[in-house]
Design an enzyme around this catalytic site. Structure first.
Site, short mmCIF file in Angstrom:
data_model
loop_
_atom_site.label_atom_id
_atom_site.label_comp_id
_atom_site.label_asym_id
_atom_site.label_seq_id
_atom_site.Cartn_x
_atom_site.Cartn_y
_atom_site.Cartn_z
N GLY A 1 1.17 -2.68 15.51
CA GLY A 1 1.98 -1.52 15.18
C GLY A 1 3.44 -1.66 15.55
O GLY A 1 4.28 -0.87 15.10
N HIS B 1 0.83 -1.20 0.00
CA HIS B 1 0.00 0.00 0.00
C HIS B 1 0.87 1.26 0.00
O HIS B 1 0.42 2.34 0.34
CB HIS B 1 -0.94 0.00 1.21
N VAL C 1 -1.22 0.55 16.93
CA VAL C 1 -2.01 0.82 15.72
C VAL C 1 -2.39 -0.50 15.05
O VAL C 1 -1.54 -1.17 14.45
CB VAL C 1 -1.24 1.71 14.71
N MET D 1 -5.91 -3.54 9.69
CA MET D 1 -6.21 -4.85 9.11
C MET D 1 -7.36 -4.77 8.11
O MET D 1 -8.29 -4.00 8.27
CB MET D 1 -6.59 -5.85 10.21
N TRP E 1 -17.30 -16.82 8.91
CA TRP E 1 -18.60 -16.16 8.96
C TRP E 1 -18.57 -14.88 9.81
O TRP E 1 -19.33 -13.95 9.57
CB TRP E 1 -19.67 -17.12 9.48
N LYS E 2 -17.66 -14.84 10.79
CA LYS E 2 -17.57 -13.65 11.64
C LYS E 2 -17.03 -12.46 10.85
O LYS E 2 -17.52 -11.34 10.96
CB LYS E 2 -16.70 -13.95 12.87
#
Length: 334
Positions: free
Chosen positions: A306, A46, A173, A176, A227-228
């Site tokens: 973090g 990123h 920090v 996710m 599923w969570k």
């Protein structure tokens, strides 16, 4: 193949690049600083890896270089802003700053942003809030890139989620995505010709796989917690859409490119409680307790959210950042 690039060199090259593509001097500096900081933290997926894609979005008119987030509605400590399809980094920095300002005035501030673009590394804005002494909860929706649990085709986004807590000896920090691996990370494994360490999504035969190319081809990531994670993705999409009066993953899916996403910037100013020393003690005892444990395997250890990003930043500042040679050459060619 990989090479090492100094942070100052990267920032200079990127600044020249963004100036060439029509950004103002201030915005070019902000963009080059953020992309470099993300890479320094070891989040190439990123950071530097996203620069060529970002330039393509500018060329295609998806990112409006002159647009900037503007406030459209105020409800006390809650505000709605419109990003005007401007650069996601610029809009996110501005909205984080505004949420910080509201928090320092009222104790808590929330900015709900619509019609913006990809903010790249979500954690950058958690670090920004923590540096300003604020707790933050930040999230965004995305295009559909995961199946809702029990479904076959992608209908939910991997909606990156951030929580940051200021701390004297290194901010906490959490950054996710709600997919087991962010798609930027999957792409990074693909660039290196490596398999994922754990299954990360489904292939065209509906089988869970560690092969990054198979997952990238289908864009069917595996939700964290099965599923969570699927349920959490839906709820974050609902909150971002409702609070900003913006586009949901459903609406984003109708566009050729991922654009016009909705984001939330919530900040809390803990110094108003007047017990800063106690707060630091409480966070430190949690970190100490989780650090003080026998490793599962020799050489392993635990980390707080973090901690590795901070260590990477220190290491890469000294020795340069390891990046993909092909990506860097494509940026220099631009």
């Amino acid at each position: 193949m990989e090479l090492r690039v100094d942070a100052k060199e990267m920032q200079t090259v990127l600044n020249q690049l963004f100036l060439k593509y029509g950004f103002s001097e201030n915005k070019a500096i902000l963009l080059s600083e953020t992309f470099t900081e993300n890479t320094l933290a070891g989040i190439n997926s990123h950071g530097v890896n996203r620069v060529p894609v970002f330039i393509e979005y500018i060329k295609n008119g998806i990112v409006k270089i002159d647009a900037e987030a503007k406030k459209v509605q105020t409800f006390g400590t809650i505000e709605r802003w419109d990003g005007g399809l401007g650069p996601g980094i610029v809009n996110a920095r501005k909205c984080t700053s505004r949420a910080i300002k509201l928090a320092k005035k009222h104790g808590m501030g929330l900015v709900a942003l619509r019609n913006t673009n990809h903010w790249m590394r979500a954690g950058a804005y958690g670090w920004q809030a923590a540096e300003a002494g604020c707790i933050s909860i930040l999230f965004t929706n995305t295009k559909p890139n995961m199946p809702a649990w029990g479904g076959k085709d992608s209908r939910i986004g991997n909606n990156p989620f951030v929580v940051s807590i200021p701390r004297n000896e290194g901010h906490v920090v959490l950054d996710m995505s709600l997919s087991q691996f962010s798609f930027g990370k999957i792409h990074e494994y693909d660039l290196k010709g490596q398999k994922l360490p754990y299954v990360g999504g489904w292939d065209k035969h509906d089988q869970l796989t560690k092969d990054p190319k198979s997952i990238l081809g289908n864009e069917r990531g595996l939700p964290i917690g099965y599923w969570k994670g699927s349920a959490l993705s839906m709820v974050l999409d609902m909150l971002a859409t409702l609070l900003s009066a913006g586009s949901s993953t459903y609406k984003i899916s109708s566009r050729v490119h991922e654009t016009g996403v909705s984001q939330i910037f919530l900040c809390i100013y803990p110094k108003l409680f007047g017990d800063d020393q106690l707060q630091q003690q409480l966070v430190d005892e949690i970190i100490t307790y989780t650090h003080d444990v026998a490793p599962m395997k020799p050489g392993d250890r635990t980390y707080y959210p973090g901690e590795r990003a901070l260590a990477n930043t220190i290491e890469n500042s000294k020795n340069g950042m390891t990046i993909n040679k092909e990506i860097w050459e494509s940026i220099l060619a631009l």
